[in-house]
Every structure is written in structure tokens, then in C-alpha cells.
Write a protein that holds these residues in place. Structure first.
Motif, PDB file in Angstrom:
ATOM      1  N   PRO A 131       0.829  -1.212   0.000  1.00 51.80           N
ATOM      2  CA  PRO A 131       0.000   0.000   0.000  1.00 51.80           C
ATOM      3  C   PRO A 131       0.866   1.265   0.000  1.00 51.80           C
ATOM      4  O   PRO A 131       1.676   1.469   0.898  1.00 51.80           O
ATOM      5  N   GLY A 132       0.693   2.097  -1.011  1.00 53.56           N
ATOM      6  CA  GLY A 132       1.467   3.327  -1.107  1.00 53.56           C
ATOM      7  C   GLY A 132       2.904   3.130  -1.545  1.00 53.56           C
ATOM      8  O   GLY A 132       3.641   4.108  -1.712  1.00 53.56           O
ATOM      9  N   GLY A 133       3.324   1.896  -1.740  1.00 56.34           N
ATOM     10  CA  GLY A 133       4.718   1.614  -2.055  1.00 56.34           C
ATOM     11  C   GLY A 133       5.147   2.122  -3.410  1.00 56.34           C
ATOM     12  O   GLY A 133       6.287   2.562  -3.593  1.00 56.34           O
ATOM     13  N   ARG A 134       4.248   2.087  -4.366  1.00 61.51           N
ATOM     14  CA  ARG A 134       4.607   2.518  -5.721  1.00 61.51           C
ATOM     15  C   ARG A 134       4.967   3.992  -5.764  1.00 61.51           C
ATOM     16  O   ARG A 134       6.030   4.372  -6.273  1.00 61.51           O
ATOM     17  N   SER A 135       4.096   4.849  -5.249  1.00 58.13           N
ATOM     18  CA  SER A 135       4.356   6.284  -5.305  1.00 58.13           C
ATOM     19  C   SER A 135       5.545   6.658  -4.435  1.00 58.13           C
ATOM     20  O   SER A 135       6.382   7.486  -4.824  1.00 58.13           O
ATOM     21  N   ALA A 136       5.647   6.040  -3.251  1.00 60.40           N
ATOM     22  CA  ALA A 136       6.759   6.353  -2.354  1.00 60.40           C
ATOM     23  C   ALA A 136       8.094   6.003  -3.001  1.00 60.40           C
ATOM     24  O   ALA A 136       9.062   6.763  -2.914  1.00 60.40           O
ATOM     25  N   THR A 137       8.154   4.860  -3.663  1.00 56.39           N
ATOM     26  CA  THR A 137       9.404   4.438  -4.293  1.00 56.39           C
ATOM     27  C   THR A 137       9.788   5.362  -5.443  1.00 56.39           C
ATOM     28  O   THR A 137      10.953   5.777  -5.561  1.00 56.39           O
ATOM     29  N   ALA A 138       8.825   5.672  -6.304  1.00 57.03           N
ATOM     30  CA  ALA A 138       9.125   6.500  -7.472  1.00 57.03           C
ATOM     31  C   ALA A 138       9.554   7.912  -7.069  1.00 57.03           C
ATOM     32  O   ALA A 138      10.535   8.449  -7.594  1.00 57.03           O
ATOM     33  N   VAL A 139       8.834   8.513  -6.144  1.00 53.50           N
ATOM     34  CA  VAL A 139       9.183   9.875  -5.712  1.00 53.50           C
ATOM     35  C   VAL A 139      10.530   9.872  -5.006  1.00 53.50           C
ATOM     36  O   VAL A 139      11.379  10.747  -5.231  1.00 53.50           O
ATOM     37  N   THR A 140      10.750   8.876  -4.144  1.00 54.92           N
ATOM     38  CA  THR A 140      12.015   8.791  -3.426  1.00 54.92           C
ATOM     39  C   THR A 140      13.186   8.591  -4.377  1.00 54.92           C
ATOM     40  O   THR A 140      14.264   9.157  -4.190  1.00 54.92           O
ATOM     41  N   ALA A 141      12.980   7.782  -5.417  1.00 59.89           N
ATOM     42  CA  ALA A 141      14.036   7.573  -6.413  1.00 59.89           C
ATOM     43  C   ALA A 141      14.462   8.899  -7.032  1.00 59.89           C
ATOM     44  O   ALA A 141      15.655   9.159  -7.235  1.00 59.89           O
ATOM     45  N   GLY A 142      13.496   9.751  -7.328  1.00 61.66           N
ATOM     46  CA  GLY A 142      13.824  11.064  -7.860  1.00 61.66           C
ATOM     47  C   GLY A 142      14.500  11.945  -6.838  1.00 61.66           C
ATOM     48  O   GLY A 142      15.468  12.654  -7.148  1.00 61.66           O
ATOM     49  N   LEU A 143      14.031  11.901  -5.598  1.00 57.63           N
ATOM     50  CA  LEU A 143      14.594  12.750  -4.544  1.00 57.63           C
ATOM     51  C   LEU A 143      16.064  12.446  -4.284  1.00 57.63           C
ATOM     52  O   LEU A 143      16.861  13.363  -4.076  1.00 57.63           O
ATOM     53  N   VAL A 144      16.422  11.165  -4.278  1.00 57.40           N
ATOM     54  CA  VAL A 144      17.799  10.799  -3.929  1.00 57.40           C
ATOM     55  C   VAL A 144      18.712  10.727  -5.149  1.00 57.40           C
ATOM     56  O   VAL A 144      19.892  10.383  -5.038  1.00 57.40           O
ATOM     57  N   GLY A 145      18.178  11.058  -6.328  1.00 57.21           N
ATOM     58  CA  GLY A 145      19.002  11.048  -7.526  1.00 57.21           C
ATOM     59  C   GLY A 145      19.328   9.673  -8.057  1.00 57.21           C
ATOM     60  O   GLY A 145      20.397   9.453  -8.626  1.00 57.21           O
ATOM     61  N   TYR A 146      18.403   8.738  -7.865  1.00 59.10           N
ATOM     62  CA  TYR A 146      18.602   7.404  -8.431  1.00 59.10           C
ATOM     63  C   TYR A 146      18.719   7.545  -9.950  1.00 59.10           C
ATOM     64  O   TYR A 146      17.928   8.265 -10.570  1.00 59.10           O
ATOM     65  N   PRO A 147      19.705   6.883 -10.589  1.00 58.72           N
ATOM     66  CA  PRO A 147      19.935   7.073 -12.029  1.00 58.72           C
ATOM     67  C   PRO A 147      18.682   6.868 -12.869  1.00 58.72           C
ATOM     68  O   PRO A 147      18.012   5.845 -12.747  1.00 58.72           O
ATOM     69  N   LEU A 148      18.373   7.841 -13.723  1.00 62.32           N
ATOM     70  CA  LEU A 148      17.155   7.800 -14.508  1.00 62.32           C
ATOM     71  C   LEU A 148      17.095   6.573 -15.420  1.00 62.32           C
ATOM     72  O   LEU A 148      16.058   5.912 -15.524  1.00 62.32           O
TER      73      LEU A 148
END
Length: 226
Positions: free
Chosen positions: A121-138
Motif C-alpha cells: 500500500p502506497g509503495g509505488r508512489s513512495a518508491t518512485a518519488v524517493t528515487a527522484g529525490l535521492v538522484g537514483y539514475p534515470l
């Protein structure tokens, strides 16, 4: 009641806009976690099993495209907010440590979080937004997201189609069965996450938004990036 639901499914199957709805809802779920993306895909797949429309492959493609677009947008939101959020978190030692933890976990376990976090629950949005926040390679994010949305779209579509085919004369029962299985999988995934004790997608997001951890930070050192 069953007749009403059956009639609604028949209406869904016959609508020329049904695939567009699947795309929009699957995309919206990345930013608005309450959007019923999986439920929508399952319902449309049940209708497909009952009437043959829309085509099963089209449902899979629509769900995957919508989910991919939504995840990519959520990543962009995180990337856009990243500099300001990082500056805010660097002001205090505790929030700085939590941000570093989130950064480390995302870069080490990003592959697993992106592919499997969407079943929490909520994992999809949290992961995607967090990936952007921490600079995970696009590029890496896009590859793993493409894999994740394909698996998810096939899973949700086949689940709905299987339920509809099993109860061909009563699509409502097929819908109920498919929803029950999907809910069970979500519960089991949540239990596995809790027992595993790792920093889950939702906690990653909370760490970066508030600088607070709901448990032990744990986990230092290096490992192969995910």
C-alpha cells in the motif's frame, strides 16, 4: 445485486473509452495512491473474459503504459523537489543521517523496491518519488520500471481474466475472487516486509519528507547497487 454488477461489467466492456480509463487511472495511482489502478484493471479484464472486449492484450498494454507514465511523472516530481528537500534535511544532524540512510537504501536496493514495492500500500508512489529525490539514475529507474509495470499489468490482467473465465456465467463471482486474491497478495507482501525489517518504500518516503525514522536506522556499509 449480481445482475446489477454483471450489467455494469458489460457496460464497461462495451465502452470505447475503457482503455483510456485504464491508462489514466494506472497513471494517477503513482501520485494519488488511492486511485484504484489494480481494481480497474481487474474489472476490465473480468469484462474481457465475459464478452471478449476489450482484447486482453490491449488491457495489458494500456495498464503498463499508464503505470509507466505515472511512475515516470512521480520520479520527475521527486527530482524537481530534490534540491530544496536536501537543503532542508541538511540543517540538522538527525535529518541528515536519515536522508543519507534513505539515499543508501534506495541506491543499494532500488531494483527490488521498484519492482516489488508497488505491491505494498502506497509503495509505488513512495518508491518512485524517493528515487527522484535521492538522484537514483534515470536510466536504471526507467529499465526497472518498465520491467515492473509489465509484470504488474500481466499479473492484474490475468488475475481478472482468470476469475472471469472461471465463473463465465457469473462475472460478479469472478470479480470477487480476483479482488480477494489481490487483497491477499497485498496482505502477504506487507507481512513479509514487516518480518524482513528492512526500510520499506513508505518509510523511505517518510524519512525524506519529515526526517523521522519509525525504527532503527540500521544498515551501513556498501553493497552492489540495485
Amino acid at each position: 445485486m449480481f445482475d446489477t454488477v454483471d450489467a455494469a461489467l458489460a457496460t464497461v466492456a462495451g465502452s470505447p473509452w475503457v482503455l483510456l480509463v485504464v491508462v489514466i487511472v494506472a497513471a494517477a495511482d503513482a501520485l494519488v495512491p488511492l486511485a484504484p489502478s489494480e481494481s480497474t484493471v481487474i474489472a476490465v479484464a473480468v469484462a474481457s473474459a465475459a464478452s471478449g472486449h476489450p482484447p486482453l492484450v490491449a488491457v495489458v498494454v494500456a495498464a503498463a503504459l499508464g503505470a509507466y507514465g505515472g511512475d515516470r511523472l512521480a520520479y520527475g516530481v521527486g527530482r524537481w523537489c530534490g534540491p530544496a528537500m536536501t537543503a532542508r534535511l541538511q540543517r540538522r544532524r538527525r535529518t541528515r543521517a536519515m536522508a543519507e540512510l534513505a539515499h543508501r537504501v534506495m541506491h543499494r536496493r532500488g531494483r527490488t523496491l521498484i519492482v516489488f514495492g508497488r505491491y505494498l500500500p502506497g509503495g509505488r508512489s513512495a518508491t518512485a518519488v524517493t528515487a527522484g529525490l535521492v538522484g537514483y539514475p534515470l536510466g536504471r529507474f526507467q529499465r526497472f520500471t518498465a520491467l515492473a509495470v509489465t509484470i504488474w499489468a500481466v499479473w492484474a490482467t490475468l488475475l481478472g481474466y482468470g476469475g472471469g473465465a472461471l465463473f463465465g456465467s457469473n462475472p460478479t463471482l469472478g470479480l470477487a475472487l480476483a479482488y480477494t486474491v489481490a487483497a491477499t497478495v497485498a496482505v502477504v507482501a506487507g507481512l513479509v516486509r514487516r518480518l524482513g525489517g528492512s526500510l520499506a518504500p513508505g518509510r523511505l518516503g517518510r524519512v525524506l519528507r519529515t526526517g523521522r525514522s519509525t525504527g532503527r536506522a540500521g544498515g551501513s556499509g556498501t553493497s552492489r547497487p540495485g
